[in-house]
Design an enzyme around this catalytic site. Sequence first.
Site, short mmCIF file in Angstrom:
data_model
loop_
_atom_site.label_atom_id
_atom_site.label_comp_id
_atom_site.label_asym_id
_atom_site.label_seq_id
_atom_site.Cartn_x
_atom_site.Cartn_y
_atom_site.Cartn_z
N ASN A 162 -10.27 -3.32 -6.21
CA ASN A 162 -9.39 -2.43 -6.97
C ASN A 162 -9.87 -2.25 -8.41
OD1 ASN A 162 -6.37 -3.56 -5.29
ND2 ASN A 162 -7.63 -1.77 -4.88
N ASP B 109 0.83 -1.21 0.00
CA ASP B 109 0.00 0.00 0.00
C ASP B 109 0.87 1.26 0.00
OD1 ASP B 109 -2.33 1.42 -0.10
OD2 ASP B 109 -2.86 1.14 2.01
#
Length: 247
Positions: free
Chosen positions: A69, A21
Site C-alpha cells: 500500500n 477493502d
Amino acid sequence: MNNSKNNSNLIIPNHVGIIVDGNGRWAQEKGRNRSAGHKAGAENLKKIIRHAFNKGIKILSIFVFSTDNFKRSKEEVDYLMNLFVQMFRDEFSKLKDENVKIVFSGKEKPLPKKVLETMKDVVEETKHNTEHILNICINYGGHAEIIDATKKIHEDIIKGKLDINDLDEQTFSKYLYQNLPPIDFLIRTSGELRISNFMLWQLSYAELYFPKTYFPDFDNQLFDEAILEYSRRDRRFGGINYENKNH
Ligand code: IPE
Ligand code: MG
C-alpha cells in the site's frame, strides 16, 4: 477444535481475519475523495471490532495496510497514517478497559515515527489483558512474515537454541510476528476474490467469505450474516465428516 457453540445453530469462530477493502470505491461512487472512504471505513471498523468481541470471537486479525500500500500516492498514505494514529490513540486505548490485548504484525520500516510510537504505547497499555486479542496488520506482508520467521529460526539454530529436527508447525508458529492460533474464518469485503499476501501461514484451513459490500457499509448485521454462513460450513480439515450424509 477451537470453535465454541453459542446456541444450537451458531458456531462462533475463535479467530477471525478481516481484509478491509472497498473504502476507495465506496467514496468514488458517492463522488467523494478516497480519504472520505478511509474515514468511513475507520468508523465502521471501530463498530465491527466491538461487535465481534461482543459476539464471543476471541481473536481478530485485521489487515489495515499492506507493505504494497506504500505504492499509493503520498497524499493517501499520509492520510491513512494520521488516521491510524488517531484510531490507535483514541479508540484502542478504550479497548484497554474491555480486557482486549492489542498487538501488531508487520515491519516497522518505513512506518512514520508517530505511528510506531502510538503502536508501542497501545501494546504496552494492553499487554496484561486476557479476554480478547486484536492483531492489527500494518505494513504487513505474508511472505515477509515467513521469511522473517525463517531468519529468526536460522539465528536460533546457530546459537544452539534450536535443533532443526525439532522444527515442526507448532515451533515455526512461535517465530511468526505473533504466535496466534490459526484463522478459522476470513472475511474480505468489496467482492475481490483474493488473499493478497495476508497471513498465509495462519490461513491454511480458514473458511473464506467474500461479501460484495464495500467495507464502510459492512455493518453489524452483515457481520452476523457472515457468522451464520460460517456456521453452515462443514469443516473437515482434510478428513471426512461421517455424520454428514452429503459427503
Ligand atoms: C481498503 O480500501 C483500505 C486500505 C487498503 C487501507 P481500498 O483503499 O483498498 O479501497 P478500494 O479497493 O480502492 O476500493
Ligand atoms: Mg482495495
